[in-house]
Write a protein that holds these residues in place. Structure first.
Motif, PDB file in Angstrom:
ATOM      1  N   LEU A 114      -9.554  32.136   2.769  1.00  0.00           N
ATOM      2  CA  LEU A 114      -9.263  30.963   1.948  1.00  0.00           C
ATOM      3  C   LEU A 114      -8.311  30.023   2.682  1.00  0.00           C
ATOM      4  N   LEU A 115      -7.307  30.576   3.354  1.00  0.00           N
ATOM      5  CA  LEU A 115      -6.411  29.744   4.149  1.00  0.00           C
ATOM      6  C   LEU A 115      -7.177  29.017   5.256  1.00  0.00           C
ATOM      7  N   ARG A 116      -8.137  29.686   5.869  1.00  0.00           N
ATOM      8  CA  ARG A 116      -8.942  29.084   6.930  1.00  0.00           C
ATOM      9  C   ARG A 116      -9.731  27.889   6.392  1.00  0.00           C
ATOM     10  N   THR A 117     -10.356  28.052   5.229  1.00  0.00           N
ATOM     11  CA  THR A 117     -11.122  26.933   4.665  1.00  0.00           C
ATOM     12  C   THR A 117     -10.198  25.791   4.252  1.00  0.00           C
ATOM     13  N   GLU A 118      -9.017  26.121   3.727  1.00  0.00           N
ATOM     14  CA  GLU A 118      -8.058  25.076   3.353  1.00  0.00           C
ATOM     15  C   GLU A 118      -7.584  24.306   4.586  1.00  0.00           C
ATOM     16  N   LEU A 119      -7.365  25.014   5.688  1.00  0.00           N
ATOM     17  CA  LEU A 119      -6.949  24.323   6.913  1.00  0.00           C
ATOM     18  C   LEU A 119      -8.080  23.456   7.450  1.00  0.00           C
ATOM     19  N   ALA A 138      -3.852  12.967   0.179  1.00  0.00           N
ATOM     20  CA  ALA A 138      -2.771  13.269  -0.734  1.00  0.00           C
ATOM     21  C   ALA A 138      -2.865  14.644  -1.357  1.00  0.00           C
ATOM     22  N   LYS A 139      -4.053  15.247  -1.398  1.00  0.00           N
ATOM     23  CA  LYS A 139      -4.183  16.457  -2.182  1.00  0.00           C
ATOM     24  C   LYS A 139      -4.246  17.748  -1.395  1.00  0.00           C
ATOM     25  N   ALA A 140      -5.124  17.932  -0.485  1.00  0.00           N
ATOM     26  CA  ALA A 140      -5.420  19.254   0.071  1.00  0.00           C
ATOM     27  C   ALA A 140      -4.399  19.739   1.086  1.00  0.00           C
ATOM     28  N   ARG A 162       0.683  34.249  10.231  1.00  0.00           N
ATOM     29  CA  ARG A 162      -0.613  33.849   9.673  1.00  0.00           C
ATOM     30  C   ARG A 162      -0.943  32.406  10.055  1.00  0.00           C
ATOM     31  N   LEU A 163       0.062  31.527  10.005  1.00  0.00           N
ATOM     32  CA  LEU A 163      -0.159  30.134  10.378  1.00  0.00           C
ATOM     33  C   LEU A 163      -0.508  30.011  11.857  1.00  0.00           C
ATOM     34  N   ARG A 164       0.158  30.802  12.706  1.00  0.00           N
ATOM     35  CA  ARG A 164      -0.157  30.784  14.142  1.00  0.00           C
ATOM     36  C   ARG A 164      -1.590  31.245  14.400  1.00  0.00           C
ATOM     37  N   ALA A 165      -2.017  32.277  13.692  1.00  0.00           N
ATOM     38  CA  ALA A 165      -3.382  32.771  13.862  1.00  0.00           C
ATOM     39  C   ALA A 165      -4.394  31.709  13.437  1.00  0.00           C
ATOM     40  N   LEU A 166      -4.120  31.019  12.340  1.00  0.00           N
ATOM     41  CA  LEU A 166      -5.007  29.947  11.894  1.00  0.00           C
ATOM     42  C   LEU A 166      -5.062  28.827  12.924  1.00  0.00           C
ATOM     43  N   ALA A 167      -3.907  28.434  13.427  1.00  0.00           N
ATOM     44  CA  ALA A 167      -3.860  27.341  14.399  1.00  0.00           C
ATOM     45  C   ALA A 167      -4.573  27.724  15.688  1.00  0.00           C
ATOM     46  N   ARG A 168      -4.386  28.955  16.144  1.00  0.00           N
ATOM     47  CA  ARG A 168      -5.050  29.421  17.355  1.00  0.00           C
ATOM     48  C   ARG A 168      -6.571  29.340  17.198  1.00  0.00           C
ATOM     49  N   GLU A 169      -7.034  29.589  15.985  1.00  0.00           N
ATOM     50  CA  GLU A 169      -8.467  29.614  15.721  1.00  0.00           C
ATOM     51  C   GLU A 169      -9.060  28.222  15.543  1.00  0.00           C
ATOM     52  N   LEU A 170      -8.363  27.335  14.812  1.00  0.00           N
ATOM     53  CA  LEU A 170      -8.971  26.065  14.431  1.00  0.00           C
ATOM     54  C   LEU A 170      -8.452  24.840  15.178  1.00  0.00           C
ATOM     55  N   VAL A 227       1.121  23.065   4.063  1.00  0.00           N
ATOM     56  CA  VAL A 227       0.940  21.622   4.177  1.00  0.00           C
ATOM     57  C   VAL A 227       0.753  21.328   5.653  1.00  0.00           C
ATOM     58  N   LEU A 228      -0.201  20.490   5.979  1.00  0.00           N
ATOM     59  CA  LEU A 228      -0.434  20.083   7.356  1.00  0.00           C
ATOM     60  C   LEU A 228       0.038  18.648   7.519  1.00  0.00           C
ATOM     61  N   LEU A 229       0.950  18.436   8.455  1.00  0.00           N
ATOM     62  CA  LEU A 229       1.382  17.093   8.822  1.00  0.00           C
ATOM     63  C   LEU A 229       0.860  16.797  10.213  1.00  0.00           C
ATOM     64  N   MET A 230       0.396  15.581  10.436  1.00  0.00           N
ATOM     65  CA  MET A 230      -0.109  15.191  11.742  1.00  0.00           C
ATOM     66  C   MET A 230       0.390  13.793  12.048  1.00  0.00           C
ATOM     67  N   ARG A 231       0.873  13.626  13.287  1.00  0.00           N
ATOM     68  CA  ARG A 231       1.359  12.323  13.693  1.00  0.00           C
ATOM     69  C   ARG A 231       0.916  12.054  15.126  1.00  0.00           C
ATOM     70  N   PRO A 232       0.159  10.989  15.346  1.00  0.00           N
ATOM     71  CA  PRO A 232      -0.231  10.640  16.716  1.00  0.00           C
ATOM     72  C   PRO A 232       1.000  10.244  17.526  1.00  0.00           C
ATOM     73  N   ARG A 233       1.047  10.691  18.787  1.00  0.00           N
ATOM     74  CA  ARG A 233       2.204  10.375  19.624  1.00  0.00           C
ATOM     75  C   ARG A 233       2.045   9.042  20.336  1.00  0.00           C
TER      76      ARG A 233
END
Length: 118
Positions: free
Chosen positions: A74-79, A108-110, A40-48, A5-11
């Motif tokens: 698949l994780l990359r496309t989902e992110l 709400a979904k992805a 795996r999550l760190r690698a995805l974040a570093r990339e995208l 799940v990706l959560l994002m909050r502007p500061r």
């Protein structure tokens, strides 16, 4: 169901740096499995994150059950989908629309959620 799940909050503090956090609950597995998921999550974040993240926002990736076994591509496309959902302004302005609170939606979904300040 996505592997995270990706959560994002502007500061809204004037600082344009993007920050990222990772968390995986103990329900996922033992320490070895949780650490693998975080890697795996760190690698995805570093990339995208540098190209698709929101400047001046905090991003949190929460690992979900099945994320370790899921294919990395698949994780990359989902992110990528999750980043598009948390930044609806970018999609609306590229289509010629101006992003206003009336035409922005809360994802709400992805596996993406936008935090709102009260």
């Amino acid at each position: 169901m996505p592997g995270f799940v990706l959560l994002m909050r502007p500061r809204d503090d004037g600082d344009a740096t993007m920050r990222i956090g990772f968390t995986v609950t103990k329900k996922i597995g033992n320490a070895v499995v949780r650490n693998r998921m975080k890697r795996r999550l760190r690698a995805l974040a570093r990339e995208l994150l540098p190209e698709r993240g929101v400047a001046g926002a905090d991003h949190v990736l929460i690992g979900r059950n099945g994320g370790v076994e899921r294919d990395f591509a698949l994780l990359r496309t989902e992110l990528g989908k999750a980043f598009r959902k948390v930044t609806p302004q970018a999609a609306d302005t590229s289509a010629g629309k101006v992003a206003t609170p009336a035409n922005t939606t809360t994802p709400a979904k992805a596996g993406a959620q936008v935090g709102k300040r009260l």
